[in-house]
Design a protein around this motif. Structure first.
Motif, PDB file in Angstrom:
ATOM      1  N   LEU A 123       0.808  -1.214   0.000  1.00  0.00           N
ATOM      2  CA  LEU A 123       0.000   0.000   0.000  1.00  0.00           C
ATOM      3  C   LEU A 123       0.839   1.261   0.000  1.00  0.00           C
ATOM      4  CD1 LEU A 123      -2.747  -1.144   2.542  1.00  0.00           C
ATOM      5  CD2 LEU A 123      -2.806  -1.208   0.046  1.00  0.00           C
ATOM      6  N   SER A 124       2.174   1.077  -0.046  1.00  0.00           N
ATOM      7  CA  SER A 124       3.109   2.194  -0.145  1.00  0.00           C
ATOM      8  C   SER A 124       2.943   3.210   0.982  1.00  0.00           C
ATOM      9  CB  SER A 124       2.943   2.912  -1.499  1.00  0.00           C
ATOM     10  OG  SER A 124       4.025   3.794  -1.723  1.00  0.00           O
ATOM     11  N   GLY A 125       2.869   2.706   2.198  1.00  0.00           N
ATOM     12  CA  GLY A 125       2.755   3.606   3.336  1.00  0.00           C
ATOM     13  C   GLY A 125       2.473   2.853   4.615  1.00  0.00           C
ATOM     14  N   GLY A 126       2.223   3.611   5.668  1.00  0.00           N
ATOM     15  CA  GLY A 126       1.950   3.008   6.962  1.00  0.00           C
ATOM     16  C   GLY A 126       0.964   3.839   7.750  1.00  0.00           C
ATOM     17  N   SER A 127       0.325   3.178   8.718  1.00  0.00           N
ATOM     18  CA  SER A 127      -0.665   3.839   9.558  1.00  0.00           C
ATOM     19  C   SER A 127      -0.897   2.959  10.783  1.00  0.00           C
ATOM     20  CB  SER A 127      -1.978   4.035   8.798  1.00  0.00           C
ATOM     21  OG  SER A 127      -3.043   4.333   9.674  1.00  0.00           O
ATOM     22  N   PRO A 128      -1.177   3.551  11.948  1.00  0.00           N
ATOM     23  CA  PRO A 128      -1.456   2.730  13.134  1.00  0.00           C
ATOM     24  C   PRO A 128      -2.776   1.983  13.058  1.00  0.00           C
ATOM     25  CG  PRO A 128      -1.748   5.069  13.619  1.00  0.00           C
ATOM     26  CD  PRO A 128      -1.129   4.986  12.264  1.00  0.00           C
ATOM     27  N   THR A 129      -3.491   2.129  11.942  1.00  0.00           N
ATOM     28  CA  THR A 129      -4.753   1.400  11.767  1.00  0.00           C
ATOM     29  C   THR A 129      -4.804   0.642  10.442  1.00  0.00           C
ATOM     30  OG1 THR A 129      -5.809   3.358  10.785  1.00  0.00           O
ATOM     31  CG2 THR A 129      -6.031   3.070  13.173  1.00  0.00           C
ATOM     32  N   LEU A 130      -3.670   0.503   9.757  1.00  0.00           N
ATOM     33  CA  LEU A 130      -3.666  -0.061   8.402  1.00  0.00           C
ATOM     34  C   LEU A 130      -4.129  -1.519   8.375  1.00  0.00           C
ATOM     35  CD1 LEU A 130      -2.946   0.856   5.532  1.00  0.00           C
ATOM     36  CD2 LEU A 130      -0.697  -0.185   5.844  1.00  0.00           C
ATOM     37  N   ALA A 131      -3.804  -2.279   9.411  1.00  0.00           N
ATOM     38  CA  ALA A 131      -4.164  -3.706   9.439  1.00  0.00           C
ATOM     39  C   ALA A 131      -5.406  -3.987  10.263  1.00  0.00           C
ATOM     40  CB  ALA A 131      -2.985  -4.512   9.988  1.00  0.00           C
ATOM     41  N   GLU A 132      -6.193  -2.949  10.534  1.00  0.00           N
ATOM     42  CA  GLU A 132      -7.412  -3.142  11.317  1.00  0.00           C
ATOM     43  C   GLU A 132      -8.337  -4.155  10.638  1.00  0.00           C
ATOM     44  OE1 GLU A 132      -8.440  -1.804  14.412  1.00  0.00           O
ATOM     45  OE2 GLU A 132      -6.292  -1.381  14.424  1.00  0.00           O
ATOM     46  N   GLY A 133      -8.981  -4.968  11.442  1.00  0.00           N
ATOM     47  CA  GLY A 133      -9.928  -5.938  10.909  1.00  0.00           C
ATOM     48  C   GLY A 133      -9.319  -7.266  10.518  1.00  0.00           C
ATOM     49  N   PHE A 134      -8.008  -7.468  10.802  1.00  0.00           N
ATOM     50  CA  PHE A 134      -7.355  -8.715  10.396  1.00  0.00           C
ATOM     51  C   PHE A 134      -7.170  -9.699  11.551  1.00  0.00           C
ATOM     52  CE2 PHE A 134      -6.628  -6.676   6.455  1.00  0.00           C
ATOM     53  CZ  PHE A 134      -6.303  -7.659   5.542  1.00  0.00           C
ATOM     54  N   LEU A 135      -7.347  -9.248  12.787  1.00  0.00           N
ATOM     55  CA  LEU A 135      -7.128 -10.153  13.923  1.00  0.00           C
ATOM     56  C   LEU A 135      -8.146 -11.289  13.939  1.00  0.00           C
ATOM     57  CD1 LEU A 135      -5.623 -10.867  16.514  1.00  0.00           C
ATOM     58  CD2 LEU A 135      -7.194  -9.352  17.759  1.00  0.00           C
ATOM     59  N   LEU A 136      -9.412 -10.952  13.819  1.00  0.00           N
ATOM     60  CA  LEU A 136     -10.459 -11.978  13.851  1.00  0.00           C
ATOM     61  C   LEU A 136     -10.323 -12.977  12.708  1.00  0.00           C
ATOM     62  CD1 LEU A 136     -12.961 -13.072  15.263  1.00  0.00           C
ATOM     63  CD2 LEU A 136     -14.348 -11.447  13.962  1.00  0.00           C
ATOM     64  N   PRO A 137     -10.148 -12.530  11.440  1.00  0.00           N
ATOM     65  CA  PRO A 137      -9.946 -13.500  10.354  1.00  0.00           C
ATOM     66  C   PRO A 137      -8.706 -14.372  10.550  1.00  0.00           C
ATOM     67  CG  PRO A 137     -10.541 -11.376   9.446  1.00  0.00           C
ATOM     68  CD  PRO A 137     -10.291 -11.157  10.903  1.00  0.00           C
ATOM     69  N   ALA A 138      -7.647 -13.818  11.148  1.00  0.00           N
ATOM     70  CA  ALA A 138      -6.430 -14.605  11.376  1.00  0.00           C
ATOM     71  C   ALA A 138      -6.698 -15.730  12.365  1.00  0.00           C
ATOM     72  CB  ALA A 138      -5.303 -13.714  11.885  1.00  0.00           C
ATOM     73  N   ILE A 139      -7.404 -15.413  13.443  1.00  0.00           N
ATOM     74  CA  ILE A 139      -7.748 -16.449  14.422  1.00  0.00           C
ATOM     75  C   ILE A 139      -8.665 -17.487  13.795  1.00  0.00           C
ATOM     76  CG2 ILE A 139      -8.892 -16.904  16.627  1.00  0.00           C
ATOM     77  CD1 ILE A 139      -8.047 -14.116  17.529  1.00  0.00           C
ATOM     78  N   VAL A 140      -9.636 -17.012  13.026  1.00  0.00           N
ATOM     79  CA  VAL A 140     -10.559 -17.933  12.347  1.00  0.00           C
ATOM     80  C   VAL A 140      -9.801 -18.850  11.395  1.00  0.00           C
ATOM     81  CG1 VAL A 140     -12.442 -18.069  10.658  1.00  0.00           C
ATOM     82  CG2 VAL A 140     -12.588 -16.456  12.566  1.00  0.00           C
ATOM     83  N   ALA A 141      -8.819 -18.305  10.667  1.00  0.00           N
ATOM     84  CA  ALA A 141      -8.039 -19.106   9.714  1.00  0.00           C
ATOM     85  C   ALA A 141      -7.322 -20.249  10.430  1.00  0.00           C
ATOM     86  CB  ALA A 141      -7.030 -18.224   8.985  1.00  0.00           C
ATOM     87  N   VAL A 142      -6.768 -19.970  11.598  1.00  0.00           N
ATOM     88  CA  VAL A 142      -6.066 -21.012  12.355  1.00  0.00           C
ATOM     89  C   VAL A 142      -7.050 -22.077  12.843  1.00  0.00           C
ATOM     90  CG1 VAL A 142      -4.633 -21.509  14.368  1.00  0.00           C
ATOM     91  CG2 VAL A 142      -4.267 -19.402  13.084  1.00  0.00           C
ATOM     92  N   LEU A 143      -8.174 -21.631  13.377  1.00  0.00           N
ATOM     93  CA  LEU A 143      -9.119 -22.579  13.980  1.00  0.00           C
ATOM     94  C   LEU A 143      -9.860 -23.412  12.942  1.00  0.00           C
ATOM     95  CD1 LEU A 143     -10.602 -20.446  16.911  1.00  0.00           C
ATOM     96  CD2 LEU A 143      -8.692 -22.046  16.936  1.00  0.00           C
ATOM     97  N   VAL A 144     -10.361 -22.787  11.879  1.00  0.00           N
ATOM     98  CA  VAL A 144     -11.088 -23.569  10.866  1.00  0.00           C
ATOM     99  C   VAL A 144     -10.129 -24.470  10.097  1.00  0.00           C
ATOM    100  CG1 VAL A 144     -12.882 -21.829  10.594  1.00  0.00           C
ATOM    101  CG2 VAL A 144     -10.925 -21.807   9.049  1.00  0.00           C
ATOM    102  N   GLY A 145      -8.837 -24.135  10.145  1.00  0.00           N
ATOM    103  CA  GLY A 145      -7.852 -25.005   9.520  1.00  0.00           C
ATOM    104  C   GLY A 145      -7.618 -26.284  10.302  1.00  0.00           C
ATOM    105  N   GLY A 146      -8.035 -26.300  11.562  1.00  0.00           N
ATOM    106  CA  GLY A 146      -7.924 -27.535  12.338  1.00  0.00           C
ATOM    107  C   GLY A 146      -6.949 -27.492  13.491  1.00  0.00           C
TER     108      GLY A 146
END
Length: 318
Positions: free
Chosen positions: A233-256
């Motif tokens: 995204l050619s930049g940074g922000s203290p909120t750039l990755a907002e909304g990724f924590l829940l999908p990351a946890i879901v990815a680990v759990l639904v993966g088994g």
């Protein structure tokens, strides 16, 4: 009865693959172009940061813990990468990775030495990372110089034969993580800790060291995910990755890989991330708004925990 149990366990082991294929076919029936190789490559490259973040988190969940700092560390990493790029060039990547590694180690030390539950320790470290990102950025979005970004990370944004380099890099990182998990002593020890930590301690192994390693790896991978966000995204922000924590946890759990640990692993998370990617894409096809997506992933998280958790390890639920 034992035969039925064995069949159930076999089905549970293959459930991530079955789920992924089913979701792909479901969306493919709506639009056959969705299943084209180029579209699937594009879909995969779009979730590279999520895959890296979830891969790191896998090590913590593998031992029966949880890491709630990943998103904040990724946000901090985007800021640090952007502000250090003019002075360090490609070396800014080393700074970012070191910052993530140290953040994860702090979570591990607080969890193991001070006996603070991992969800509290990582939440606190996440708060610190968020504050660092806000302070360093002045609470505003930052932008990379186009030429400096090209010179330092241009190789990451290119592609060969239609395959993005960032996807190849991500798969290489996942392969290294998988090798560590299944072929190296630390990975086997982490599995043993997740399966039964008292037995590991009784055998004379210093389990705390390996638990700190798991948190350090999670922090480092979260920082790498943040670096990829920043470069893309050619930049940074203290909120750039907002909304990724829940999908990351879901990815680990639904993966088994259940919250109780001991089973699953990196390859399972790769499958889980693709499930999340396909589900998110399908929501666009079915015109489901972003707020509805968060609700859906919240419900999936509850179902994933309920169906994968090993209740024999939990005498009391509080």
């Amino acid at each position: 009865m034992s035969g039925d149990l064995t069949l159930t366990e076999k089905l549970r082991r293959h459930l991530p693959w079955i789920t992924l294929v089913s979701v792909l076919l479901l969306v493919g029936l709506r639009d056959i172009n969705f299943l084209s190789p180029q579209n699937l490559i594009t879909l995969s490259s779009d979730v590279v940061p999520l895959l890296i973040m979830a891969t790191g988190m896998t090590f913590v969940i593998y031992i029966g813990g949880i890491d709630l700092s990943s998103q904040s560390i990724a946000n901090m990493a985007t800021v640090l990468a952007t502000i250090s790029l003019p002075a360090l060039g490609v070396g800014s990547a080393l700074l970012v990775i070191a910052a993530g590694l140290v953040s994860g180690m702090v979570s591990g030390v607080v969890t193991t030495r001070l006996k603070v539950p991992s969800f509290i320790s990582t939440l606190a470290v996440g708060g610190i990372a968020l504050s660092v990102g806000q302070y360093a950025s002045g609470q505003q979005a930052l932008h990379m110089d186009t030429e400096q970004r090209r010179q330092a990370f241009g190789w990451m944004t290119g592609q060969t034969a239609g395959v993005p380099h960032i996807l190849v890099l991500a798969l290489a990182i996942v392969a290294i993580a998988w090798f560590m998990q299944v072929r190296m002593l630390p990975g086997r020890t982490l599995k043993a800790i997740g399966a039964g930590e008292p037995v590991v301690v009784a055998s004379g192994i210093r389990a705390d060291r390996y638990k700190i390693l798991a948190f350090a790896l999670s922090g480092m991978f979260a920082a790498i995910a943040g670096l990829m966000f920043s470069v893309r995204l050619s930049g940074g922000s203290p909120t750039l990755a907002e909304g990724f924590l829940l999908p990351a946890i879901v990815a680990v759990l639904v993966g088994g890989t259940p919250l109780t640990g001991g089973v699953g692993g990196v390859l399972n998370t790769l499958i889980g991330t693709m499930i999340v990617a396909v589900v998110r894409a399908s929501m666009l096809y079915f015109n489901i708004p972003a707020t509805g997506q968060q609700i859906f992933f919240g419900l999936v998280l509850i179902v994933a925990i309920a169906t994968t958790i090993d209740r024999s390890k939990m005498k009391v639920v509080k």
